[in-house]
Design a protein around this motif. Structure first.
Motif, PDB file in Angstrom:
ATOM      1  N   VAL A 130       0.839  -1.202   0.000  1.00  0.00           N
ATOM      2  CA  VAL A 130       0.000   0.000   0.000  1.00  0.00           C
ATOM      3  C   VAL A 130       0.876   1.254   0.000  1.00  0.00           C
ATOM      4  N   ARG A 131       1.951   1.243   0.770  1.00  0.00           N
ATOM      5  CA  ARG A 131       2.891   2.381   0.785  1.00  0.00           C
ATOM      6  C   ARG A 131       3.456   2.657  -0.608  1.00  0.00           C
ATOM      7  N   ARG A 132       3.856   1.591  -1.284  1.00  0.00           N
ATOM      8  CA  ARG A 132       4.464   1.746  -2.615  1.00  0.00           C
ATOM      9  C   ARG A 132       3.452   2.208  -3.658  1.00  0.00           C
ATOM     10  N   GLU A 133       2.207   1.810  -3.513  1.00  0.00           N
ATOM     11  CA  GLU A 133       1.178   2.124  -4.504  1.00  0.00           C
ATOM     12  C   GLU A 133       0.730   3.582  -4.481  1.00  0.00           C
ATOM     13  N   ASN A 134       0.900   4.250  -3.358  1.00  0.00           N
ATOM     14  CA  ASN A 134       0.330   5.582  -3.188  1.00  0.00           C
ATOM     15  C   ASN A 134       1.390   6.672  -3.128  1.00  0.00           C
ATOM     16  N   ASN A 135       0.990   7.866  -3.544  1.00  0.00           N
ATOM     17  CA  ASN A 135       1.895   9.012  -3.478  1.00  0.00           C
ATOM     18  C   ASN A 135       2.211   9.384  -2.040  1.00  0.00           C
ATOM     19  N   VAL A 136       1.226   9.206  -1.159  1.00  0.00           N
ATOM     20  CA  VAL A 136       1.350   9.591   0.250  1.00  0.00           C
ATOM     21  C   VAL A 136       0.790   8.465   1.112  1.00  0.00           C
ATOM     22  N   PHE A 137       1.462   8.176   2.217  1.00  0.00           N
ATOM     23  CA  PHE A 137       0.976   7.201   3.205  1.00  0.00           C
ATOM     24  C   PHE A 137       1.019   7.896   4.552  1.00  0.00           C
ATOM     25  N   LEU A 138      -0.129   7.997   5.198  1.00  0.00           N
ATOM     26  CA  LEU A 138      -0.217   8.715   6.470  1.00  0.00           C
ATOM     27  C   LEU A 138      -0.688   7.821   7.598  1.00  0.00           C
ATOM     28  N   GLY A 139      -0.004   7.921   8.728  1.00  0.00           N
ATOM     29  CA  GLY A 139      -0.590   7.503   9.964  1.00  0.00           C
ATOM     30  C   GLY A 139      -0.290   6.237  10.676  1.00  0.00           C
ATOM     31  N   GLU A 140       0.511   5.325  10.166  1.00  0.00           N
ATOM     32  CA  GLU A 140       0.735   4.093  10.912  1.00  0.00           C
ATOM     33  C   GLU A 140       1.604   4.316  12.140  1.00  0.00           C
ATOM     34  N   SER A 141       2.485   5.295  12.072  1.00  0.00           N
ATOM     35  CA  SER A 141       3.337   5.614  13.220  1.00  0.00           C
ATOM     36  C   SER A 141       3.387   7.126  13.389  1.00  0.00           C
ATOM     37  N   GLU A 142       3.841   7.571  14.532  1.00  0.00           N
ATOM     38  CA  GLU A 142       3.920   9.015  14.788  1.00  0.00           C
ATOM     39  C   GLU A 142       4.836   9.722  13.804  1.00  0.00           C
ATOM     40  N   SER A 143       5.877   9.021  13.341  1.00  0.00           N
ATOM     41  CA  SER A 143       6.802   9.658  12.403  1.00  0.00           C
ATOM     42  C   SER A 143       6.144   9.933  11.055  1.00  0.00           C
ATOM     43  N   GLU A 144       5.004   9.301  10.796  1.00  0.00           N
ATOM     44  CA  GLU A 144       4.300   9.513   9.527  1.00  0.00           C
ATOM     45  C   GLU A 144       3.232  10.594   9.650  1.00  0.00           C
ATOM     46  N   ASN A 145       3.165  11.259  10.791  1.00  0.00           N
ATOM     47  CA  ASN A 145       2.356  12.456  11.011  1.00  0.00           C
ATOM     48  C   ASN A 145       0.852  12.274  11.011  1.00  0.00           C
ATOM     49  N   GLY A 146       0.315  11.151  10.629  1.00  0.00           N
ATOM     50  CA  GLY A 146      -1.131  10.982  10.610  1.00  0.00           C
ATOM     51  C   GLY A 146      -1.800  12.070   9.789  1.00  0.00           C
ATOM     52  N   MET A 147      -3.037  12.355  10.098  1.00  0.00           N
ATOM     53  CA  MET A 147      -3.793  13.359   9.357  1.00  0.00           C
ATOM     54  C   MET A 147      -3.192  14.746   9.518  1.00  0.00           C
ATOM     55  N   GLU A 148      -2.451  14.975  10.581  1.00  0.00           N
ATOM     56  CA  GLU A 148      -1.820  16.280  10.774  1.00  0.00           C
ATOM     57  C   GLU A 148      -0.837  16.590   9.655  1.00  0.00           C
ATOM     58  N   GLY A 149      -0.319  15.555   9.008  1.00  0.00           N
ATOM     59  CA  GLY A 149       0.640  15.753   7.935  1.00  0.00           C
ATOM     60  C   GLY A 149       0.010  15.820   6.549  1.00  0.00           C
ATOM     61  N   LEU A 150      -1.328  15.777   6.460  1.00  0.00           N
ATOM     62  CA  LEU A 150      -1.985  15.733   5.159  1.00  0.00           C
ATOM     63  C   LEU A 150      -1.700  16.968   4.313  1.00  0.00           C
ATOM     64  N   TYR A 151      -1.863  18.140   4.885  1.00  0.00           N
ATOM     65  CA  TYR A 151      -1.662  19.352   4.103  1.00  0.00           C
ATOM     66  C   TYR A 151      -0.254  19.421   3.522  1.00  0.00           C
ATOM     67  N   SER A 152       0.755  19.219   4.348  1.00  0.00           N
ATOM     68  CA  SER A 152       2.129  19.309   3.843  1.00  0.00           C
ATOM     69  C   SER A 152       2.427  18.195   2.848  1.00  0.00           C
ATOM     70  N   ALA A 153       1.825  17.028   3.038  1.00  0.00           N
ATOM     71  CA  ALA A 153       2.038  15.930   2.087  1.00  0.00           C
ATOM     72  C   ALA A 153       1.444  16.278   0.726  1.00  0.00           C
ATOM     73  N   ILE A 154       0.271  16.891   0.716  1.00  0.00           N
ATOM     74  CA  ILE A 154      -0.355  17.284  -0.553  1.00  0.00           C
ATOM     75  C   ILE A 154       0.445  18.414  -1.204  1.00  0.00           C
ATOM     76  N   GLU A 155       0.904  19.353  -0.390  1.00  0.00           N
ATOM     77  CA  GLU A 155       1.738  20.448  -0.917  1.00  0.00           C
ATOM     78  C   GLU A 155       2.977  19.887  -1.604  1.00  0.00           C
ATOM     79  N   ALA A 156       3.563  18.840  -1.031  1.00  0.00           N
ATOM     80  CA  ALA A 156       4.785  18.264  -1.584  1.00  0.00           C
ATOM     81  C   ALA A 156       4.545  17.583  -2.936  1.00  0.00           C
ATOM     82  N   LEU A 157       3.305  17.263  -3.264  1.00  0.00           N
ATOM     83  CA  LEU A 157       2.999  16.631  -4.553  1.00  0.00           C
ATOM     84  C   LEU A 157       3.119  17.622  -5.707  1.00  0.00           C
ATOM     85  N   ASN A 158       3.035  18.918  -5.420  1.00  0.00           N
ATOM     86  CA  ASN A 158       3.063  19.924  -6.498  1.00  0.00           C
ATOM     87  C   ASN A 158       4.474  20.268  -6.909  1.00  0.00           C
TER      88      ASN A 158
END
Length: 158
Positions: A130-158
């Motif tokens: 699942v990690r490899r299939e997607n541009n962004v993977f959020l939330g399995e561990s604290e280092s992955e930021n969970g939903m709090e990291g969604l905005y910055s993850a989407i910004e990084a796609l541009n």
């Protein structure tokens, strides 16, 4: 997210919801679906109105999306209709979901994808795949930021 932050978010969301109801009433507008009002006010509290710039949009298609579109995810037509309503190309959109099968369907159309890990869903999926299939993977561990990291993850796609 700290308890004080969660509490503030809930209170701001509730206050925004009732302000929206009052504003609609004052303008003589008919009541709207309560889920739409809840979604709209939550997005406002979270600052998602910024997506009106740069041709980025948030289109909420959850369990009621099938009724709106006349087709349910993961049928390709559901994504095509949603993209058409938002007037964006697949490469301008990001599908955010907690189900790998929904994201696979969106990805097949050329849409960017963000997987949100929830321990209650996709229990039979290999999360490394699942990690490899997607541009962004959020939330399995604290280092992955969970939903709090969604905005910055989407910004990084541009």
């Amino acid at each position: 997210m700290a308890e004080a932050t969660r509490s503030r978010l809930a209170l701001d969301w509730r206050e925004g919801f009732f302000k929206e109801l009052h504003a609609r009433s004052q303008q003589g507008l008919p009541p709207e679906d309560i889920d739409i009002t809840h979604r709209k006010t939550l997005l406002g509290v979270l600052g998602w109105d910024i997506y009106k710039e740069d041709r980025r949009h948030f289109v909420g298609l959850d369990n009621d999306g099938g009724e709106l579109l006349g087709v349910y995810k993961p049928a390709p037509e559901a994504y095509e209709k949603a993209l058409g309503l938002a007037k964006v190309r697949p490469d301008e959109a990001v599908m955010v979901a907690a189900h790998a099968y929904d994201l696979r369907a969106a990805k097949a159309l050329g849409t960017n994808t963000a997987y949100v890990y929830r321990w209650t869903d996709d229990r039979s999926e290999d999360m490394n795949v699942v990690r490899r299939e997607n541009n962004v993977f959020l939330g399995e561990s604290e280092s992955e930021n969970g939903m709090e990291g969604l905005y910055s993850a989407i910004e990084a796609l541009n």
